[in-house]
Design a protein around this motif. Structure first.
Motif: not given
Length: 335
Positions: A243-249
Motif C-alpha cells: 500500500l505504501l509503495q502504491a501511494l508513493e508511486e
C-alpha cells in the motif's frame, strides 16, 4: 457470575452497567489482555475482551488455569482469539455479531466523502483563514463505479447507501446476495474485475487465513490510478508495505481506513506525549491522501448499547446452561 472486562473504555462502561442491571459482578480494567495481564483474571469465571486483546493459545491456557471458563467478545470479529486451543481447553466463547452494521457502513461513507471532497484540508485551511479553492477539487459520486468486497450485513448496508448516491455497484462475495441484485442493481463479479473496474473500493470482510493481505501488490496493481480504497474491516486485510509503495508511486488515488494491521500498543491510547515508534504507520500518516481514524467506527450510542446487550445476553445464556446462539464452535475456526 464474576466477570472481568479487559480493555474497558470509559465511554462503554455505562452501557455495560445498564445492560447488566446488577445481575453479574463486573470488574473493569483498562488493561488489554495478554500473557502479562492474564493473572488479573484469577478468581473470575468469565472475561470480556475487545478486538485488540491477545487471546492466543498461551494466554488461553493461563486463563483456564486461573479458573476462567467463559469468554465474551465485545466485537463481531474474533481473529484475535485462537478458537482451536480454546475449544480444546473447554472454554466457551461468544462474539457480538450484527451489533450495528449501519455504524460501520456510515463511517466508511464518512471516510470516502472526507477524502473525495478534501474536507480535512478545507477545514485546516479555513481555520487559518485561507479560503482558496485551488486544492479542493473532488468528484461526483453519482455515476461512479463502487466495488464492494464482502456483502454480508455491513457490506449490504454499504450497497444500499451507495445505490442511494446513484453509483454503479460491483460486488465480490463467495455467497452473492440475490436481494441486493434485485433491489440495489448490484452486479457480482470476480475480485480482479472489481479491482480493475471500480473508482471506489470498500472492504467489508472478516480477517481470516484466506483474507490475510487479500489486497496485496498484485491486486493494488489492478486498480485505477485514481481509485479510493476504504477499509473499515481489519488492517491486515491490506498488505501495508505494498500500500505504501502504491501511494508513493501514485498508483492509487487515496486510502481511508479505520483500522491498521499493527494496532496493538498504539490504538486506544493517547500517544501524543511520547509519540510512536512504528515507522510504517508514520509513513502512512505522512501522505496527504490518507485518512486514518482510530478504530472508532463502532463508537455510536446505538452500537455501544447493542454490544453491551449482546455481551450480557451471551453471559446470561452461558450461566444458565442454555444454548448460546452467538457461541463460536469448532466450525468457526479461523486460526
Amino acid at each position: 457470575m464474576k466477570l472481568l472486562v479487559y480493555s474497558a473504555k470509559k465511554f462503554e462502561i455505562p452501557f455495560i452497567r445498564k445492560a447488566n442491571d446488577d445481575r453479574h459482578s463486573i470488574t473493569y480494567t483498562k488493561d488489554a489482555l495478554d500473557s502479562e495481564t492474564a493473572f488479573q483474571a484469577l478468581g473470575y469465571k468469565a472475561i470480556s475482551i475487545f478486538s485488540g486483546d491477545d487471546a492466543s493459545g498461551i494466554v488461553l491456557e493461563k486463563l483456564w488455569d486461573f479458573g476462567v471458563r467463559f469468554i465474551v467478545i465485545r466485537s463481531t470479529g474474533f481473529n484475535n482469539i485462537h478458537i482451536k486451543p480454546a475449544y480444546a481447553l473447554g472454554l466457551k466463547v461468544a462474539n457480538a455479531p450484527n451489533y450495528s452494521s449501519h455504524a460501520i457502513a456510515e463511517h466508511a461513507v464518512g471516510l470516502l466523502l472526507a477524502l473525495n471532497r478534501k474536507l480535512i484540508l478545507a477545514d485546516r485551511q479555513v481555520h487559518q483563514y485561507n479560503f482558496l479553492l485551488d486544492d479542493l477539487m473532488g468528484q461526483n459520486l453519482y455515476g461512479k463505479t463502487v466495488g464492494i468486497i464482502g456483502t454480508g450485513n455491513i457490506g449490504a448496508v454499504m450497497v444500499k447507501i451507495m445505490n442511494g448516491f446513484g453509483c454503479k455497484i460491483l460486488a465480490c462475495d463467495l455467497e452473492p446476495n440475490i436481494n441486493l441484485v434485485e433491489l440495489s442493481n448490484v452486479t457480482y463479479a470476480s475480485l480482479e474485475a472489481v479491482c480493475r473496474k471500480s473508482d471506489i473500493i470498500t472492504l467489508h470482510i472478516p480477517l481470516s487465513y484466506e483474507n490475510h493481505q487479500l489486497i496485496n501488490k498484485k491486486r493494488l496493481g489492478w486498480m485505477k490510478k485514481n481509485t479510493i480504497l476504504i477499509n473499515t474491516s481489519r488492517g491486515a486485510i491490506v498488505e501495508h508495505k505494498a500500500l505504501l509503495q502504491a501511494l508513493e508511486e501514485k498508483r492509487i488515488g487515496a486510502y481511508g481506513a479505520d483500522v491498521y494491521e499493527k494496532e496493538k500498543g498504539i490504538f486506544f491510547k493517547d500517544n501524543s506525549g511520547i509519540g510512536i515508534k512504528d515507522g510504517q504507520l508514520k509513513k502512512l500518516l505522512s501522505f496527504p491522501n490518507v485518512l486514518l481514524t482510530p478504530h472508532q467506527a463502532f463508537v455510536t450510542e446505538e452500537a455501544l448499547e447493542n454490544i453491551a446487550q449482546i455481551t450480557i445476553q451471551n453471559l446470561n445464556e452461558f450461566e444458565e446452561g442454555k444454548t448460546c446462539k452467538n457461541e463460536l464452535g469448532y466450525e468457526t475456526l479461523i486460526l
